[in-house]
Enzyme design. Structure first.
Site, PDB file in Angstrom:
ATOM      1  CD  GLU A 295      32.874  34.139  40.801  1.00 62.72           C
ATOM      2  OE1 GLU A 295      32.900  33.606  39.672  1.00 62.72           O
ATOM      3  OE2 GLU A 295      33.412  35.231  41.034  1.00 62.72           O
TER       4      GLU A 295
ATOM      5  CG  HIS B 184      29.135  45.083  42.103  1.00 56.29           C
ATOM      6  ND1 HIS B 184      29.177  44.932  40.738  1.00 56.29           N
ATOM      7  CD2 HIS B 184      30.391  44.795  42.540  1.00 56.29           C
ATOM      8  CE1 HIS B 184      30.407  44.590  40.368  1.00 56.29           C
ATOM      9  NE2 HIS B 184      31.157  44.491  41.443  1.00 56.29           N
TER      10      HIS B 184
END
Lengths: 326, 368
Positions: free
Chosen positions: A60, A129
């Site tokens: 990321e 999430h």
């Protein structure tokens, strides 16, 4: 014309932008053959090739960082972080580089990139999430933070973000990825950035919100209307830079302000809006500003998620409170 | 006692080695032949030597400015001049430098001016608005974070079919970071034209290499990412340039990324805000001075090949002194930017909602 979902509208905007400008490239985890875990990039690698729709390693920090290198060389990277919960390593890249490279080189190098990430709760997803940490990004000078609330807004705002010569964090409320459908003409028409949209005019209270919560705000406003309370709904859309003028004009008219967001209370973007209303619109207020938000807790796993998220009930109660105050 | 079930006679599925190069030893003596073909070409070597001298003279002047309160905190490149100059001299103008914050010799070679360097360290953004080279990245202070930019730029070169190479400098401490590894790994996976140059000066502020990693070399970190690498004596400009030339031209011809670990030593403090005597012995520093890159190249150039005369060197030094003095004068004569400069390049166009903040900053300056 068929009606499409928000995630389809994202796909449609990406495809339009890639046809329109050969410098636009997409990158991220699983964006290629797989078309993204939410299918936002579905079919795009097939249409535009592997070089322009690039599957990255699971890295990321890199995703934000390589986009900066590409952008400084004149490409227009649209990078996807699979979930907002995985975006934090690349805040280093956004804060230290993307947001400031134009400034620190006096405009010699620029960073026309978009970083997309789905965010927010309410779909029963696993841990990490579901958070809404848009305020972390909105705090960074030099970054734009944009959140669509419908398919139409997603299409128009994403095109605007891609055409904007500066870095934009584009956060997609995944709870409404497929919740509503709208006709969204694929005409390449962008919506303006840096402005709040008045979604519904009203007289008694201004409800200020963004993203998925807009749909709960609309439902709450419908219920309030039955009781004769007229709510003006403001879809903030661009959180940063914040269009304070539109919010103040509304509060000036209604005299009451309720801010609704999923994110935790303290230091949430609602705090910034409340502060601006207090600084610049105090004399127009009939009641204290009220915030309806998540709690200052760790977002619970999905069995308790519904108790964390601001509900229609909590929104109407907040409106009742400010109506009763004056 | 844990039983060991790994078979000692198991099939070897991968084997790697790391090669070290040095051509010139302290004192200027050639220790390895054949030398690269340009090693007897004064037309190649003298300009590089000149850049190393420039860097050293600039550094001495910058330290003086800092100590007299006319420059901010400053990071000295003392002892590392051969790496930047050697690598940059192997780059083409259209290649891209992605430096860390101590690569003045590379930047000066590529056309960044001493005045610009002074402005940057003197607290003025205009110091990163290089007149030349327009596309090079400015100094990167959060170590290793810029490795991603080099890989990204190299990706742009690749898909546009441009025969260009991105060259990224970093230090030994930076190789402990994830962004370094992520960049290296992606560069390998995407086969992009980028060269990473690790200036291993053995100290990351106060932490010596042995506390930074258990790895025998830093070059071997590239092997894990499938990227070819090697180690050179970073104080031997000939070895640095030879490795850089190969890595850069290899990358340009589509052979993928490469990493060079250049062994050197940070002769100065980390920055002017640091006091290295707190954590390392003077004896170690003194031993490192004997391996100094500038005197080594000097000794080589004035040795058997006699490529540089004492008179030439005297002229060169006088010219450089004048350049440094001119740069200081220009730097000190540059007035600060107005308050509005904070807003001028924040975005391509300042958002309406920020006009009041700019007016406020301008008002503050007027009343200040």
């Amino acid at each position: 014309m068929a009606e499409i979902t928000l995630v389809d509208a994202v796909n449609q905007a990406l495809a339009y932008a890639m046809r329109e400008n050969e410098n636009v490239v997409l990158l991220g985890e699983d964006v290629g053959v797989n078309g993204g875990v939410f299918r936002a990039t579905n079919g795009l690698q097939e249409s535009f090739g592997e070089e322009r729709v690039l599957d990255t390693p699971l890295s990321e920090t890199l995703i934000g960082g390589v986009a900066i290198g590409m952008a400084a060389q004149g490409l227009i990277p649209v990078a996807e972080i699979q979930f907002m919960g995985f975006a934090y390593p690349t805040i280093d890249q956004l804060l230290n580089h993307a947001a400031r490279i134009r400034n620190r080189t006096r405009g010699r190098l620029t960073c026309p990139m978009v970083l997309r990430a789905p965010f927010g709760g309410g779909i029963g997803a696993p841990e990490h999430h579901c958070e809404s940490t848009e305020a972390l990004f909105a705090h960074i000078p030099g970054l734009r933070v944009v959140i669509p609330s419908s398919p139409e807004r997603a299409y128009g705002l994403l095109l605007a973000a891609i055409r904007n010569p500066d870095p934009v964090v584009f956060l997609e409320p995944k709870r409404i990825y497929r919740l509503v459908k709208q006709r969204v003409p694929d005409d390449g028409e962008a919506l303006p950035l840096d402005v709040c949209f008045v979604l519904r005019p009203g007289d008694d209270v201004s409800i200020v919100s963004w993203g998925a919560m807009i749909h709960d705000v609309v439902a709450a406003a419908d219920q309030l209307a039955l009781r004769g309370i007229s709510a003006e709904i403001i879809d903030v859309a661009t959180l940063k830079p914040l269009d304070v003028k539109t919010i103040l004009e509304s509060v000036n008219k209604t005299g009451r302000c309720v801010i609704v967001h999923e994110a935790a209370l303290s230091g949430g973007w609602g705090a910034e809006i409340a502060a601006r209303v207090a600084e610049l619109g105090l004399m127009s207020l009939l009641a204290p500003v009220k915030r309806v938000t998540g709690y200052d807790t760790i977002m619970p796993l999905f069995r308790l998620e519904h108790l964390y998220m601001p509900s229609i009930d909590r929104i109407t109660k907040a409106v009742n409170a400010v109506m009763e105050f004056a | 006692m844990v039983e060991r079930y790994v078979r000692p006679d198991g099939e070897i599925v991968a084997q790697f080695d790391v090669r070290f190069s040095r051509f010139i030893e302290p004192g200027g003596k050639v220790v390895c032949t054949p030398l690269p073909p340009w090693a007897d070409d004064s037309g190649v070597l003298i300009p590089i030597y000149r850049t190393m001298l420039q860097t050293r003279a600039f550094d001495a002047a910058a330290l003086k400015l800092q100590r007299t309160g006319r420059l901010g905190t400053y990071a000295s490149p003392l002892g590392q001049e051969a790496i930047g100059a050697g690598v940059a001299s192997a780059m083409r103008e259209e290649d891209l430098l992605v430096p860390s914050y101590r690569e003045f010799s590379a930047q000066l070679w590529r056309g960044v001016t001493m005045t610009e360097l002074l402005l940057y360290w003197g607290g003025d953004e205009r110091g990163s608005d290089y007149r030349v080279p327009r596309q090079d990245f400015p100094a990167c202070i959060p170590v290793a974070s810029h490795c991603c930019h080099a890989t990204g730029a190299a990706y742009a070169f690749k898909i546009r079919r441009q025969p260009r190479v991105a060259v990224c400098f970093l230090g030994d401490g930076a190789t402990s970071k994830g962004d370094f590894y992520e960049s290296l790994n992606a560069a390998g996976a995407w086969h992009v034209p980028v060269v990473f140059v690790v200036c291993n000066n053995h100290w990351a502020i106060s932490v010596p290499l042995g506390r930074q990693t258990a790895a025998r070399t830093l070059a071997q970190k590239a092997i894990a990412a499938g990227v070819a690498s090697e180690q050179v004596d970073g104080n031997d400009m000939i070895a640095v340039r030879a490795a850089a030339e190969f890595a850069i031209e290899n990358a340009r011809s589509g052979e993928g990324p490469r990493l060079i670990e250049a062994l050197t030593y940070r002769l100065g403090d980390h920055t002017t805000a640091d006091d290295a005597s707190r954590y390392r012995d003077a004896s170690e520093v003194n031993a490192a001075r004997a391996r100094d890159p500038v005197s080594r190249l000097h000794d080589y150039l004035t040795g058997t090949e006699a490529m540089l005369s004492a008179a030439d060197e005297e002229t060169m030094s006088a010219e450089i002194e004048q350049e440094v003095n001119d740069a200081i004068e220009q730097y000190l004569a540059t007035p600060p930017q107005p308050a509005s400069a904070m807003f001028d390049h924040l975005f391509s166009e300042l958002p309406q909602s920020m006009l009041d903040q700019r007016a406020s900053a301008e008002g503050e300056q007027d009343h200040g």
